[in-house]
Scaffold this active site. Sequence first.
Site, PDB file in Angstrom:
ATOM      1  N   LYS A  83      59.492  -0.512 -23.545  1.00  0.00           N
ATOM      2  CA  LYS A  83      59.078  -1.039 -22.300  1.00  0.00           C
ATOM      3  C   LYS A  83      60.339  -1.408 -21.757  1.00  0.00           C
ATOM      4  CE  LYS A  83      54.871  -3.170 -20.289  1.00  0.00           C
ATOM      5  NZ  LYS A  83      54.233  -4.289 -20.291  1.00  0.00           N
TER       6      LYS A  83
HETATM    7  O1  G3P Z   1      51.747  -6.418 -19.145  1.00  0.00           O
HETATM    8  C1  G3P Z   1      52.149  -6.047 -17.729  1.00  0.00           C
HETATM    9  C2  G3P Z   1      50.935  -6.719 -16.744  1.00  0.00           C
HETATM   10  O2  G3P Z   1      49.798  -5.960 -17.052  1.00  0.00           O
HETATM   11  C3  G3P Z   1      51.196  -8.172 -16.686  1.00  0.00           C
HETATM   12  O3  G3P Z   1      50.197  -8.506 -15.914  1.00  0.00           O
HETATM   13  O4  G3P Z   1      48.704 -10.590 -15.313  1.00  0.00           O
HETATM   14  O5  G3P Z   1      51.166 -11.077 -16.138  1.00  0.00           O
HETATM   15  O6  G3P Z   1      50.247  -9.979 -13.964  1.00  0.00           O
HETATM   16  P1  G3P Z   1      50.170  -9.967 -15.411  1.00  0.00           P
END
Ligand code: G3P
Length: 218
Positions: A83
């Site tokens: 990533k």
């Molecule tokens: O892992 C990437 C993404 O899904 C993170 O989401 O909940 O931290 O906005 P969030």
Amino acid sequence: MKFFLDTANIEDVKELIETGLVDGITTNPSLIAASGRDFKKVIAEMCELVPGPVSAEVAALDHVTMLKEGRHLAEIAPNVTVKVPLTLDGLKTCRVLADEGIMVNVTLCFSSGQALLAAKAGAAFISPFVGRLDDIGHDGMQLIQEICLMYANYPELETEVLAASIRHPLHVIQAAEAGAHVATIPPKVIYQLLKHPLTDNGLATFVKDWEKTGQKII
Ligand code: G3P
């Protein structure tokens, strides 16, 4: 649509793996920090449990170090997906790793223009953050729709739209309706998708009425 679990908690994965719903995993530095565990050990365990893509994010911000980190992470297991952030250095790293046959998930995407750049850089996955756009009053799902529409013009394109920052069941449903290839879903949202009071009530009635028959199936 493929379901990835958005978690660094190995117990979450063990719990849901038996459902056959887990096509992959995404982690990020915040999820790893929350797990309190060794990053590379978590990724190795996840890759053992789930044959699909397991996203492991680089920590560096410069291309040279990102590339070293990405190659190092890719050595953990064949299903590691490196990533990288949607920055110039991240795109440079994406290009090199993709040319080396390493899957790359370009993350922190907030516009269709960024998604176009990631596709041209050879990303295997693009991660538009739906919830974080919603959080500031934008329509995160509209971005998923835009990117899916844009990518559909180029059938030869191999970059998959991975709807991320999923906050609730409606995001999952809308991502599927928009044509996203993947949604990366917090385990909590999987359980919310599953739950319906009418299912619970209906099952309770079936159990009660079956008991009245006094019969057994086996
Ligand atoms: O892992 C990437 C993404 O899904 C993170 O989401 O909940 O931290 O906005 P969030």
